[in-house]
Scaffold this motif. Structure first.
Motif, PDB file in Angstrom:
ATOM      1  N   ARG A   1       2.579  -3.936  -4.945  1.00 48.96           N
ATOM      2  CA  ARG A   1       2.942  -5.292  -4.564  1.00 48.96           C
ATOM      3  C   ARG A   1       3.897  -5.242  -3.379  1.00 48.96           C
ATOM      4  N   PRO A   2       3.759  -6.181  -2.424  1.00 47.55           N
ATOM      5  CA  PRO A   2       4.772  -6.274  -1.368  1.00 47.55           C
ATOM      6  C   PRO A   2       6.091  -6.705  -1.998  1.00 47.55           C
TER       7      PRO A   2
ATOM      8  N   ASP B   1       0.801  -1.218   0.000  1.00 51.48           N
ATOM      9  CA  ASP B   1       0.000   0.000   0.000  1.00 51.48           C
ATOM     10  C   ASP B   1       0.840   1.277   0.000  1.00 51.48           C
ATOM     11  N   ARG B   2       2.173   1.153   0.158  1.00 52.74           N
ATOM     12  CA  ARG B   2       3.060   2.316   0.093  1.00 52.74           C
ATOM     13  C   ARG B   2       4.312   1.965  -0.689  1.00 52.74           C
ATOM     14  N   PRO B   3       4.164   1.682  -1.991  1.00 53.47           N
ATOM     15  CA  PRO B   3       5.342   1.314  -2.776  1.00 53.47           C
ATOM     16  C   PRO B   3       6.276   2.507  -2.958  1.00 53.47           C
TER      17      PRO B   3
END
Length: 221
Positions: free
Chosen positions: A141-142, A131-133
């Protein structure tokens, strides 16, 4: 022409107003087209994809609706890379179909080094949330970000181990130039916002006024 003088005054003021955006567009555009895109992307730094090892009969994973399923070599073994219909992703063992855990820090370091032809020393390995790339990834994406001493950074999907992006100092400068070019340094993706549209409209108006006044200037000479 009675309107020539006021139009000329408007033209001069418009030229002053749009002079800075025009200079920015020209300078950043020139820099971007002067750089080979392969150099910006770091194509020469990437190692070729490893060959798939020999495996027996393939067993597809089950339990979740799949959008796509691909076989990939990771760390000397073959794994399924599965994308789910709901937007998630995971990896699985092709010999058993069993779902595998996500990437850990040590695996991320190993896979990132294997992705480069001549990797420099690893400076840091950090996890980035979906949620915070980071600005140089911009994909929800993680991921594991593996940073090297030469400035290169590889992003690996934390769920599947797939290589998401390779970023270099050259790429970051190009990306900053692009953000300046479209006047969106925060997100660097919005090419249709009021500041850009307004500046382009004023620049077009200044050019049209200049073309309209040109015959009168030539006639006076």
């Amino acid at each position: 022409m009675p309107l020539r003088r006021p139009l000329a005054r408007v033209h001069v003021w418009l030229a002053w107003i749009v002079g800075v955006p025009l200079l920015i567009w020209t300078a950043t555009g020139l820099w971007m087209v002067a750089r080979p895109i392969e150099e910006v992307r770091g194509t020469a730094l990437r190692a070729p994809a490893p060959a798939l090892p020999r495996i027996g009969p393939l067993v597809a994973p089950t339990g979740r609706p799949l959008k796509s399923l691909a076989l990939e070599a990771q760390g000397g073994r073959a794994v399924w890379i599965a994308a789910f219909s709901d937007g998630g992703a995971a990896r699985a063992d092709p010999a058993t179909g069993r779902w595998l855990p996500g990437l850990n820090k040590a695996e991320a370091r190993t896979l990132a080094r294997a992705g480069l032809l001549r990797p420099a020393a690893v400076r840091a390995v950090t996890r980035t949330p979906a949620d915070r790339p980071p600005i140089d990834l911009r994909r929800p994406r993680p991921a594991w970000a593996v940073t090297f001493a030469d400035g290169a950074r590889i992003y690996l999907d934390a769920d599947t181990g797939a290589l998401l992006a390779l970023r270099t100092d050259q790429w970051r400068l190009f990306d900053w130039m692009w953000g300046l070019h479209i006047m969106d340094l925060r997100g660097r993706e919005d090419t249709s916002h009021p500041v850009l549209i307004g500046s382009a409209a004023l620049a077009l108006l200044a050019v049209l006024l200049g073309l309209l006044l040109l015959p009168f200037s030539t006639r006076r000479r």
